[in-house]
Design a protein around this motif. Structure first.
Motif, PDB file in Angstrom:
ATOM      1  N   THR A  11      51.926  91.958  88.782  1.00  0.00           N
ATOM      2  CA  THR A  11      51.173  91.267  87.737  1.00  0.00           C
ATOM      3  C   THR A  11      50.910  89.804  88.088  1.00  0.00           C
ATOM      4  O   THR A  11      49.795  89.308  87.911  1.00  0.00           O
ATOM      5  CB  THR A  11      51.930  91.360  86.389  1.00  0.00           C
ATOM      6  OG1 THR A  11      52.079  92.736  86.048  1.00  0.00           O
ATOM      7  CG2 THR A  11      51.186  90.657  85.283  1.00  0.00           C
ATOM      8  N   PHE A  17      42.262  90.688  86.082  1.00  0.00           N
ATOM      9  CA  PHE A  17      42.269  90.788  84.619  1.00  0.00           C
ATOM     10  C   PHE A  17      40.932  90.291  84.061  1.00  0.00           C
ATOM     11  O   PHE A  17      40.341  89.351  84.598  1.00  0.00           O
ATOM     12  CB  PHE A  17      43.395  89.934  84.015  1.00  0.00           C
ATOM     13  CG  PHE A  17      44.772  90.410  84.347  1.00  0.00           C
ATOM     14  CD1 PHE A  17      45.313  91.521  83.711  1.00  0.00           C
ATOM     15  CD2 PHE A  17      45.539  89.739  85.284  1.00  0.00           C
ATOM     16  CE1 PHE A  17      46.598  91.947  84.010  1.00  0.00           C
ATOM     17  CE2 PHE A  17      46.822  90.160  85.586  1.00  0.00           C
ATOM     18  CZ  PHE A  17      47.349  91.277  84.953  1.00  0.00           C
ATOM     19  N   ASN A  19      40.197  88.431  81.596  1.00  0.00           N
ATOM     20  CA  ASN A  19      40.205  87.013  81.234  1.00  0.00           C
ATOM     21  C   ASN A  19      40.947  86.135  82.234  1.00  0.00           C
ATOM     22  O   ASN A  19      41.333  85.016  81.912  1.00  0.00           O
ATOM     23  CB  ASN A  19      40.794  86.834  79.831  1.00  0.00           C
ATOM     24  CG  ASN A  19      39.862  87.372  78.777  1.00  0.00           C
ATOM     25  OD1 ASN A  19      38.652  87.176  78.860  1.00  0.00           O
ATOM     26  ND2 ASN A  19      40.400  88.075  77.807  1.00  0.00           N
ATOM     27  N   TYR A  20      41.131  86.630  83.450  1.00  0.00           N
ATOM     28  CA  TYR A  20      41.803  85.825  84.466  1.00  0.00           C
ATOM     29  C   TYR A  20      40.967  84.582  84.747  1.00  0.00           C
ATOM     30  O   TYR A  20      39.770  84.649  84.991  1.00  0.00           O
ATOM     31  CB  TYR A  20      41.988  86.629  85.754  1.00  0.00           C
ATOM     32  CG  TYR A  20      42.682  85.848  86.838  1.00  0.00           C
ATOM     33  CD1 TYR A  20      44.061  85.748  86.862  1.00  0.00           C
ATOM     34  CD2 TYR A  20      41.957  85.178  87.817  1.00  0.00           C
ATOM     35  CE1 TYR A  20      44.712  85.018  87.843  1.00  0.00           C
ATOM     36  CE2 TYR A  20      42.589  84.443  88.801  1.00  0.00           C
ATOM     37  CZ  TYR A  20      43.965  84.371  88.807  1.00  0.00           C
ATOM     38  OH  TYR A  20      44.608  83.637  89.778  1.00  0.00           O
ATOM     39  N   ILE A  25      44.427  80.652  80.544  1.00  0.00           N
ATOM     40  CA  ILE A  25      45.125  81.939  80.440  1.00  0.00           C
ATOM     41  C   ILE A  25      45.716  82.351  81.782  1.00  0.00           C
ATOM     42  O   ILE A  25      45.038  82.327  82.806  1.00  0.00           O
ATOM     43  CB  ILE A  25      44.193  83.031  79.895  1.00  0.00           C
ATOM     44  CG1 ILE A  25      43.813  82.704  78.448  1.00  0.00           C
ATOM     45  CG2 ILE A  25      44.840  84.409  79.987  1.00  0.00           C
ATOM     46  CD1 ILE A  25      42.864  83.675  77.802  1.00  0.00           C
ATOM     47  N   THR A  26      47.007  82.712  81.756  1.00  0.00           N
ATOM     48  CA  THR A  26      47.697  83.209  82.944  1.00  0.00           C
ATOM     49  C   THR A  26      48.445  84.487  82.602  1.00  0.00           C
ATOM     50  O   THR A  26      48.788  84.729  81.443  1.00  0.00           O
ATOM     51  CB  THR A  26      48.684  82.172  83.515  1.00  0.00           C
ATOM     52  OG1 THR A  26      49.678  81.880  82.517  1.00  0.00           O
ATOM     53  CG2 THR A  26      47.983  80.896  83.938  1.00  0.00           C
ATOM     54  N   PHE A  27      48.695  85.277  83.624  1.00  0.00           N
ATOM     55  CA  PHE A  27      49.419  86.538  83.483  1.00  0.00           C
ATOM     56  C   PHE A  27      50.613  86.493  84.427  1.00  0.00           C
ATOM     57  O   PHE A  27      50.479  86.107  85.586  1.00  0.00           O
ATOM     58  CB  PHE A  27      48.513  87.713  83.859  1.00  0.00           C
ATOM     59  CG  PHE A  27      47.296  87.842  82.981  1.00  0.00           C
ATOM     60  CD1 PHE A  27      47.281  88.736  81.926  1.00  0.00           C
ATOM     61  CD2 PHE A  27      46.165  87.066  83.215  1.00  0.00           C
ATOM     62  CE1 PHE A  27      46.158  88.858  81.114  1.00  0.00           C
ATOM     63  CE2 PHE A  27      45.046  87.176  82.406  1.00  0.00           C
ATOM     64  CZ  PHE A  27      45.041  88.071  81.353  1.00  0.00           C
ATOM     65  N   ILE A  63      51.539  86.970  78.819  1.00  0.00           N
ATOM     66  CA  ILE A  63      50.213  86.355  78.836  1.00  0.00           C
ATOM     67  C   ILE A  63      50.361  84.992  78.168  1.00  0.00           C
ATOM     68  O   ILE A  63      50.796  84.907  77.022  1.00  0.00           O
ATOM     69  CB  ILE A  63      49.173  87.219  78.110  1.00  0.00           C
ATOM     70  CG1 ILE A  63      49.149  88.642  78.688  1.00  0.00           C
ATOM     71  CG2 ILE A  63      47.780  86.567  78.215  1.00  0.00           C
ATOM     72  CD1 ILE A  63      48.270  89.617  77.927  1.00  0.00           C
ATOM     73  N   SER A  64      50.009  83.931  78.888  1.00  0.00           N
ATOM     74  CA  SER A  64      50.174  82.554  78.405  1.00  0.00           C
ATOM     75  C   SER A  64      48.830  81.844  78.349  1.00  0.00           C
ATOM     76  O   SER A  64      47.854  82.295  78.934  1.00  0.00           O
ATOM     77  CB  SER A  64      51.099  81.775  79.347  1.00  0.00           C
ATOM     78  OG  SER A  64      52.336  82.413  79.485  1.00  0.00           O
ATOM     79  N   CYS A  76      47.284  90.561  67.244  1.00  0.00           N
ATOM     80  CA  CYS A  76      47.132  91.063  68.607  1.00  0.00           C
ATOM     81  C   CYS A  76      47.104  92.584  68.550  1.00  0.00           C
ATOM     82  O   CYS A  76      48.028  93.205  68.035  1.00  0.00           O
ATOM     83  CB  CYS A  76      48.300  90.603  69.480  1.00  0.00           C
ATOM     84  SG  CYS A  76      48.246  91.272  71.165  1.00  0.00           S
ATOM     85  N   ARG A 135      51.944  82.216  73.728  1.00  0.00           N
ATOM     86  CA  ARG A 135      52.344  83.151  74.773  1.00  0.00           C
ATOM     87  C   ARG A 135      52.766  84.440  74.101  1.00  0.00           C
ATOM     88  O   ARG A 135      53.458  84.405  73.081  1.00  0.00           O
ATOM     89  CB  ARG A 135      53.505  82.587  75.582  1.00  0.00           C
ATOM     90  CG  ARG A 135      53.201  81.257  76.250  1.00  0.00           C
ATOM     91  CD  ARG A 135      54.465  80.413  76.280  1.00  0.00           C
ATOM     92  NE  ARG A 135      54.282  79.141  76.934  1.00  0.00           N
ATOM     93  CZ  ARG A 135      54.032  78.006  76.269  1.00  0.00           C
ATOM     94  NH1 ARG A 135      53.916  77.995  74.957  1.00  0.00           N
ATOM     95  NH2 ARG A 135      53.904  76.879  76.920  1.00  0.00           N
ATOM     96  N   ARG A 137      54.555  88.374  74.943  1.00  0.00           N
ATOM     97  CA  ARG A 137      55.337  89.062  75.963  1.00  0.00           C
ATOM     98  C   ARG A 137      55.656  90.480  75.499  1.00  0.00           C
ATOM     99  O   ARG A 137      56.068  90.689  74.361  1.00  0.00           O
ATOM    100  CB  ARG A 137      56.630  88.280  76.211  1.00  0.00           C
ATOM    101  CG  ARG A 137      57.576  88.926  77.193  1.00  0.00           C
ATOM    102  CD  ARG A 137      58.699  87.997  77.610  1.00  0.00           C
ATOM    103  NE  ARG A 137      59.657  87.729  76.528  1.00  0.00           N
ATOM    104  CZ  ARG A 137      60.690  86.905  76.642  1.00  0.00           C
ATOM    105  NH1 ARG A 137      60.889  86.235  77.771  1.00  0.00           N
ATOM    106  NH2 ARG A 137      61.510  86.726  75.632  1.00  0.00           N
TER     107      ARG A 137
END
Length: 195
Positions: A11, A17, A19-20, A25-27, A63-64, A76, A135, A137
């Motif tokens: 990951t 992703f 929305n990468y 936004i980070t994964f 996801i942050s 969500c 964030r 999780r």
């Protein structure tokens, strides 16, 4: 959605992703992204890649960088798959944080059990906070059931009442609607219909 990885990919190293790279936004996490057992059977199922959370306790997807300031009624929704018929999802915890240190559990409806229930479900968690860096999780707490996550969507209602400001500049009308965080600008040409 989780895109379509060419092979099973950790990951934290995967860049496919949907929305990468959008905003901040980070994964991350100890899970991986793969194409097997593609999502299906619920409205909005994208198919293709999904995040695989194995039976190792602590395995996770984080996801942050989700900006929810200026919104209320934040929730969500997500697709979730389980590989056993006895699991209810209670060992896959949904958590959220506004600081990355303190995590709060959010609840979703238990997954059905019994014959034919090792499949995909759609679930949601409501009452998420407005934050500059929310964030979320998904964290494995058990060792018996494998899970998959896909189609994670955050929704909310814009808070406050939008305003419209307009000014005539020569032959064009310039207008701005919304607040600073939800500003939309447009320009329209003015003309007179002479009949």
């Amino acid at each position: 959605n989780m895109g379509t990885p060419s092979s099973t990919t950790a990951t934290g190293s995967y860049t496919g992703f949907q929305n990468y790279g959008v905003g901040s936004i980070t994964f991350s996490g100890t899970s991986d992204v793969r194409t097997s057992t593609a999502s299906s059977g619920y409205t909005g199922a994208s198919g293709n890649g999904n995040v695989f959370i194995t039976t190792t306790s602590g395995n996770s997807l984080v996801i942050s960088g989700i900006v929810t300031t200026g919104y209320t009624s934040i929730s969500c929704s997500f697709g979730i798959y389980k590989n056993t018929t006895s699991a209810t999802g209670s060992d896959l915890v949904f958590e959220y944080s506004t600081d990355g240190t303190n995590w709060t559990s959010g609840s979703y409806t238990a997954l059905s059990t019994g014959t034919g229930t090792a499949t995909w479900f759609s679930r949601s968690v409501s009452s998420l906070p407005a934050a500059a860096n929310l964030r979320i999780r998904f964290r494995q707490t058990g060792t018996a059931t494998q899970y998959r996550i896909d189609d994670v969507v955050i929704t909310g209602t814009v808070s406050g009442t939008p305003t419209l400001t307009a000014a005539v500049l020569g032959s064009a009308l310039s207008a701005t609607a919304g607040t600073a965080s939800t500003r939309v600008s447009f320009t329209a040409s003015l003309y007179r219909d002479w009949e």
